[in-house]
Motif scaffolding. Structure first.
Motif, PDB file in Angstrom:
ATOM      1  N   THR A  98       0.824  -1.205   0.000  1.00 43.05           N
ATOM      2  CA  THR A  98       0.000   0.000   0.000  1.00 43.05           C
ATOM      3  C   THR A  98       0.860   1.258   0.000  1.00 43.05           C
ATOM      4  O   THR A  98       0.608   2.191  -0.766  1.00 43.05           O
ATOM      5  CB  THR A  98      -0.940  -0.002   1.217  1.00 43.05           C
ATOM      6  N   ALA A  99       1.871   1.281   0.853  1.00 43.79           N
ATOM      7  CA  ALA A  99       2.758   2.443   0.912  1.00 43.79           C
ATOM      8  C   ALA A  99       3.511   2.635  -0.402  1.00 43.79           C
ATOM      9  O   ALA A  99       3.650   3.759  -0.896  1.00 43.79           O
ATOM     10  CB  ALA A  99       3.741   2.296   2.069  1.00 43.79           C
ATOM     11  N   ALA A 112       1.221   4.010  -3.123  1.00 45.98           N
ATOM     12  CA  ALA A 112       0.970   5.435  -2.895  1.00 45.98           C
ATOM     13  C   ALA A 112       2.184   6.278  -3.287  1.00 45.98           C
ATOM     14  O   ALA A 112       2.054   7.322  -3.946  1.00 45.98           O
ATOM     15  CB  ALA A 112       0.612   5.679  -1.431  1.00 45.98           C
ATOM     16  N   TRP A 165       2.519   6.394  -7.038  1.00 43.54           N
ATOM     17  CA  TRP A 165       1.529   7.310  -7.599  1.00 43.54           C
ATOM     18  C   TRP A 165       1.956   8.761  -7.410  1.00 43.54           C
ATOM     19  O   TRP A 165       1.841   9.573  -8.318  1.00 43.54           O
ATOM     20  CB  TRP A 165       0.174   7.047  -6.948  1.00 43.54           C
ATOM     21  N   LEU A 166       2.475   9.086  -6.227  1.00 46.93           N
ATOM     22  CA  LEU A 166       2.867  10.471  -5.943  1.00 46.93           C
ATOM     23  C   LEU A 166       4.149  10.900  -6.656  1.00 46.93           C
ATOM     24  O   LEU A 166       4.238  12.013  -7.172  1.00 46.93           O
ATOM     25  CB  LEU A 166       3.050  10.664  -4.430  1.00 46.93           C
TER      26      LEU A 166
END
Length: 103
Positions: free
Chosen positions: A31-32, A35, A38-39
């Motif tokens: 999950t991290a 994210a 994506w960022l």
């Protein structure tokens, strides 16, 4: 991860709560990483990020086997990092294929 958990349970002689630690740490790492990809994914060139993530996955997988036999937590830590690397190239492969077949 599902197929490897019974092997880990046999090799390390772990219980269900420790199996939950494996699944939770892998889930958090995935999950991290998704994210962060994506960022910050546009900052890096896709090919470099792909090669780096595959290399990091290989290194972490080898270290988990070599060093993880001594400690369950070391094994889980390196496997979580390897799982994070698979998230990166899991995201990048379809994007890179779309770039190849675009047009």
């Amino acid at each position: 991860l599902t197929g490897i958990v019974p092997l880990i349970q046999n090799n390390f002689n772990i219980n269900d709560s420790q199996t939950a630690i494996i699944r939770t740490s892998s889930s958090i790492a995935n999950t991290a990483t998704l994210a962060l990809t994506w960022l910050f994914g546009d900052i890096f060139e896709r090919r470099n990020l792909f090669v780096s993530s595959v290399s990091f996955w290989i290194i972490c997988s080898l270290l988990s086997v070599l060093l993880g036999s001594e400690s369950f937590l070391i094994f889980v830590g390196f496997r979580s990092f390897a799982s994070a690397a698979t998230s990166v190239f899991g995201v990048l492969v379809p994007v890179m294929l779309a770039d190849i077949y675009e047009g």
